[in-house]
Structure formats: structure tokens, C-alpha cells
Write a protein that holds these residues in place. Sequence first.
Motif, PDB file in Angstrom:
ATOM      1  N   ASN A   1     -16.151   7.750  -5.503  1.00 61.10           N
ATOM      2  CA  ASN A   1     -15.450   7.126  -4.373  1.00 61.10           C
ATOM      3  C   ASN A   1     -13.998   6.907  -4.773  1.00 61.10           C
ATOM      4  N   ASN A   2     -13.133   7.827  -4.387  1.00 52.06           N
ATOM      5  CA  ASN A   2     -11.717   7.688  -4.727  1.00 52.06           C
ATOM      6  C   ASN A   2     -10.928   7.029  -3.598  1.00 52.06           C
ATOM      7  N   ASP A   3     -11.646   6.384  -2.666  1.00 49.39           N
ATOM      8  CA  ASP A   3     -11.009   5.620  -1.591  1.00 49.39           C
ATOM      9  C   ASP A   3     -11.173   4.124  -1.841  1.00 49.39           C
ATOM     10  N   ASP A   4     -11.270   3.744  -3.104  1.00 50.45           N
ATOM     11  CA  ASP A   4     -11.511   2.350  -3.485  1.00 50.45           C
ATOM     12  C   ASP A   4     -10.202   1.577  -3.646  1.00 50.45           C
ATOM     13  N   HIS A   5      -9.259   1.796  -2.741  1.00 49.26           N
ATOM     14  CA  HIS A   5      -7.946   1.171  -2.836  1.00 49.26           C
ATOM     15  C   HIS A   5      -8.038  -0.333  -2.558  1.00 49.26           C
ATOM     16  N   PRO A   6      -6.958  -1.101  -2.793  1.00 48.11           N
ATOM     17  CA  PRO A   6      -7.052  -2.561  -2.701  1.00 48.11           C
ATOM     18  C   PRO A   6      -7.384  -3.114  -1.322  1.00 48.11           C
ATOM     19  N   ARG A   7      -7.177  -2.338  -0.246  1.00 47.21           N
ATOM     20  CA  ARG A   7      -7.586  -2.845   1.066  1.00 47.21           C
ATOM     21  C   ARG A   7      -9.100  -2.774   1.237  1.00 47.21           C
ATOM     22  N   ASN A   8      -9.778  -2.040   0.368  1.00 44.96           N
ATOM     23  CA  ASN A   8     -11.229  -1.932   0.462  1.00 44.96           C
ATOM     24  C   ASN A   8     -11.952  -2.904  -0.467  1.00 44.96           C
ATOM     25  N   HIS A   9     -11.229  -3.916  -0.895  1.00 45.13           N
ATOM     26  CA  HIS A   9     -11.813  -5.054  -1.617  1.00 45.13           C
ATOM     27  C   HIS A   9     -11.228  -6.314  -0.979  1.00 45.13           C
ATOM     28  N   ALA A  10     -11.999  -7.386  -0.949  1.00 48.33           N
ATOM     29  CA  ALA A  10     -11.504  -8.584  -0.268  1.00 48.33           C
ATOM     30  C   ALA A  10     -12.072  -9.851  -0.889  1.00 48.33           C
ATOM     31  N   LEU A  11     -11.383 -10.966  -0.622  1.00 49.68           N
ATOM     32  CA  LEU A  11     -11.866 -12.302  -0.935  1.00 49.68           C
ATOM     33  C   LEU A  11     -12.197 -13.003   0.369  1.00 49.68           C
ATOM     34  N   LEU A  12     -13.199 -13.856   0.319  1.00 52.57           N
ATOM     35  CA  LEU A  12     -13.718 -14.520   1.505  1.00 52.57           C
ATOM     36  C   LEU A  12     -13.865 -16.011   1.208  1.00 52.57           C
ATOM     37  N   ALA A  13     -13.525 -16.844   2.196  1.00 54.91           N
ATOM     38  CA  ALA A  13     -13.702 -18.296   2.042  1.00 54.91           C
ATOM     39  C   ALA A  13     -14.414 -18.823   3.280  1.00 54.91           C
ATOM     40  N   LYS A  14     -15.726 -19.023   3.181  1.00 48.48           N
ATOM     41  CA  LYS A  14     -16.490 -19.573   4.298  1.00 48.48           C
ATOM     42  C   LYS A  14     -16.341 -21.086   4.385  1.00 48.48           C
TER      43      LYS A  14
ATOM     44  N   ASP B   1       0.812  -1.214   0.000  1.00 48.01           N
ATOM     45  CA  ASP B   1       0.000   0.000   0.000  1.00 48.01           C
ATOM     46  C   ASP B   1       0.846   1.264   0.000  1.00 48.01           C
ATOM     47  N   LYS B   2       2.102   1.163  -0.419  1.00 46.95           N
ATOM     48  CA  LYS B   2       2.940   2.347  -0.527  1.00 46.95           C
ATOM     49  C   LYS B   2       2.934   2.872  -1.957  1.00 46.95           C
ATOM     50  N   HIS B   3       3.333   4.137  -2.097  1.00 48.05           N
ATOM     51  CA  HIS B   3       3.229   4.826  -3.387  1.00 48.05           C
ATOM     52  C   HIS B   3       3.988   4.089  -4.495  1.00 48.05           C
ATOM     53  N   GLN B   4       5.139   3.521  -4.174  1.00 46.05           N
ATOM     54  CA  GLN B   4       5.950   2.869  -5.195  1.00 46.05           C
ATOM     55  C   GLN B   4       5.282   1.632  -5.789  1.00 46.05           C
ATOM     56  N   SER B   5       4.260   1.112  -5.124  1.00 44.82           N
ATOM     57  CA  SER B   5       3.605  -0.115  -5.592  1.00 44.82           C
ATOM     58  C   SER B   5       2.304   0.151  -6.334  1.00 44.82           C
ATOM     59  N   ARG B   6       1.996   1.417  -6.569  1.00 41.96           N
ATOM     60  CA  ARG B   6       0.686   1.730  -7.133  1.00 41.96           C
ATOM     61  C   ARG B   6       0.519   1.282  -8.576  1.00 41.96           C
ATOM     62  N   ASP B   7       1.600   0.892  -9.243  1.00 39.47           N
ATOM     63  CA  ASP B   7       1.456   0.392 -10.613  1.00 39.47           C
ATOM     64  C   ASP B   7       0.680  -0.924 -10.643  1.00 39.47           C
ATOM     65  N   LYS B   8       0.577  -1.604  -9.502  1.00 36.74           N
ATOM     66  CA  LYS B   8      -0.203  -2.843  -9.425  1.00 36.74           C
ATOM     67  C   LYS B   8      -1.605  -2.620  -8.874  1.00 36.74           C
ATOM     68  N   TRP B   9      -1.915  -1.382  -8.515  1.00 40.05           N
ATOM     69  CA  TRP B   9      -3.272  -1.077  -8.054  1.00 40.05           C
ATOM     70  C   TRP B   9      -4.169  -0.984  -9.285  1.00 40.05           C
ATOM     71  N   SER B  10      -4.832  -2.048  -9.622  1.00 37.87           N
ATOM     72  CA  SER B  10      -5.562  -2.100 -10.894  1.00 37.87           C
ATOM     73  C   SER B  10      -6.738  -3.066 -10.798  1.00 37.87           C
TER      74      SER B  10
END
Length: 422
Positions: free
Chosen positions: A308-321, A265-274
Amino acid sequence: MTSDSSECYVYITLPGQVSPITAGRFTISPNRQGVPTGKFVYGKSYLSRADAVPFDPIGLKLTDTVFETTSLNGVFGSLRDAGPDYWGRRIIERHAGKAQLSEMDYLLNSPDDRAGALGFGLNATPPAPKRTFNQTLDLAKLQEIADIIVRDEGLPERGAEVQALDLMLAGTSMGGARPKAVVEDSDGLWLAKFNRPDDKWNAARVEHAMLLLARQCGLQTAESKLTTIGDRDALLVKRFDREKIEGGYTRARMISALTLLQTEDKHQSRDKWSYVLLVEELRRASAKPQDDANELFRRMVFNALISNNDDHPRNHALLAKDMNWRLSPAYDLTPAPLISLERRDLAMACGDYGRIASAQNLLTQAGRFLLNPEEAQNIINTMVDTVKSSWHKTLRSVGVSEQECAMLENSFVYPGFVNGNK
């Protein structure tokens, strides 16, 4: 509270169970270059179980490999997802009386109600799971403590401070910067998100309205409800990684999109925020790739439609019940009344033209979401109509004032979404 330990055991609550077992061991130590390096290995007894499951579908697969990472200060993504984020770290630091803790300290001192199914400890045998939680009746006290911590003020006396911070520790692993705590009522566990004194509008009511509006647009969202504490409001969001059964709570495994993308979640890694990269990984991991890929496209569109410009990758998730991974319900949907009418961006790239939040850009990679051009265009058209016609009445229906609606009006279906060049 702090520890000199550089290693711990990692526990997991298996699908359908309510008590944890030991799954492996995690260590952090500097490599030859002095860089913190994490190592994890599954235990042999765990690997021999017929019901053993991996912590995540990509980074820590179920093998006897000694996994290594230098990312996230040596913490594997699926382990970091079970640890505290900004608000939680602040509480833990306050509780410890120390401003700087190690990554291992944060993991070991995060509470038993952390997100997902993992836990951490220094003993080979995991502790018994917590059976009692803050009750919804405690909300007024929790709100008071949260306000004090936001203002960075001292609590009355040491004994009271310890007791108060013990209450606030519940919920510190749930991510984000907004004050929060986990509470329980007869229906199960909820994440209580408190308004801040410096909020520009009633954030609890606005976020609740966005979850309702998202459902009107066909999205799968976390269950939510509002509660009033004196003259203040709080939003209660149902824990979708917990299910109340006789004897306790089952725990679903949960990883963030940040972990699925194997990035930081640092600035240098934002090229993978997609979103485009995310849907590729989602299709590999999901038990129902068509459904989840389509759902992720709708969420991307909805985030663009409410700015909503706060849609960063921590605000999406996968779940396994159970054994299978699926896209989690949507959460943390917040509008932002930005100034620009021509161009707005999402936090993640969403098409051939990067992060531009326009219909034209979203359509460029619709095929990756397993949609043909006509299907994708129909989804966008329907959602535009729904948001245009419903945002105001949805906000008003949950008690958002007319003045606050006027402040937020600019968030919804901004002109550049439909008319933008990209």
C-alpha cells in the motif's frame, strides 16, 4: 454559493453533545509579501467554559493567543481537515459553476456532515445541525451522479443538476479522490465509496477484503460492509467520528497525521512524511501512548505487506471522542501490484533507510514505537504468516474474482520485504 468573505466563525460540537456552539473566529488575508495568512482566535466565552476543548493537541491549543499560519494557503491543519479534499472540491466547484474558489469558499460550502467536530459559518450563532441524510436507498442515484461527474459530463437540466449535486455534497469533506457520499441507515452514518468505471478491479470488494485482512493481523480498523447497486458494488465504511444517540449524532474531533506532523501535502514537505516522526508526536498527544505506538507499527508493517503505497499522512488520523486523543481506526487500505520484486517504498519514511518497505528497515526504529527488537520481530513474523496464508481466501470470501486475485497477487509479501538488504 461563492462568497467575498475572508472571515468566518468556527463552530464545534463538544464531546457528548449533538448541537454546535461557537468556538472562535478565523480570517484569511494577504500579508505584506502578498502571502495568504490565516489567523484564528478562540472566543472569550468559549475559553471560559469548563468543558472547552482544543481543536487539536499541537497547533491550536486552548489559549487566548492569536494564532497565525501561512501553510495550506493560510488554513490551519485542523480546519483544513474539516474541509473538502479532491473529490469534495470537485463537487463544490461543479455546484458553484466556478472552477476556482477561495479556501474560505471551500470551508463555508462543505456540508454539515464533514469529518470531525468542527463547522464554519458567517453567523455568530451556529445553524441547527442537519438531522436528515441521504439514505442507503439513494445509492443507485448517487452512483449514477458520481459516474457522470467522473466522466465530466453534463447532468440533464439545471433544476435536476442542482438537486443531484445537493445529494452529492454530503460526503465531500471526507477526503480522497474516489467518488463518495455519506448515507444513513438504521445503524448510523456510513461513507459510501463507489467503484469507478475505469477501475482495474472491483475496488469496493478489494478494499473491504483489506480491512478484513488487517483485522486478522490484529489491527483496529473501520467497520465496513458491501452493498450491490444493480450490477455495481459500493463499499460502506462506518463513520467512526459519529455516534448515533437519542436526538442526533455526537461528533468526535478528528485531525489528520498531516496536521499532527505540522506539514503539508505538497512535494516540498515530504521530508516530514515519516512514521518515525509521526509516532513521536503520537506519543505526546495520545492518552495511551504505548497502545497507539504499537498499533501504528502494525499498520506500517501491514501497509508494507500489501504494497500500500497510498499510506500518506492524510490516510492516518487522531480521534477524540471525549477529552482524550487516540489513534483512529485504520482506513483506506489498498494494495498496489507493483513491478519491482526487490524494492518497494511506502509513502512515508519508516526507518533508518527512508521509505524502503522491508522488514530490516522497519525494525531499525522499533524502539520509537515502544517495542523491543524481539517484540517487533515477532509482530512482523506473525503478520507475514497471516498475510501469506490468508490474502487469497479473504479476497475470494468477499467475491473478488480469481482473475482479479491473479492481478493482485504480486502485492502481498513481495520477496524484497523479507530478503531486502535494508
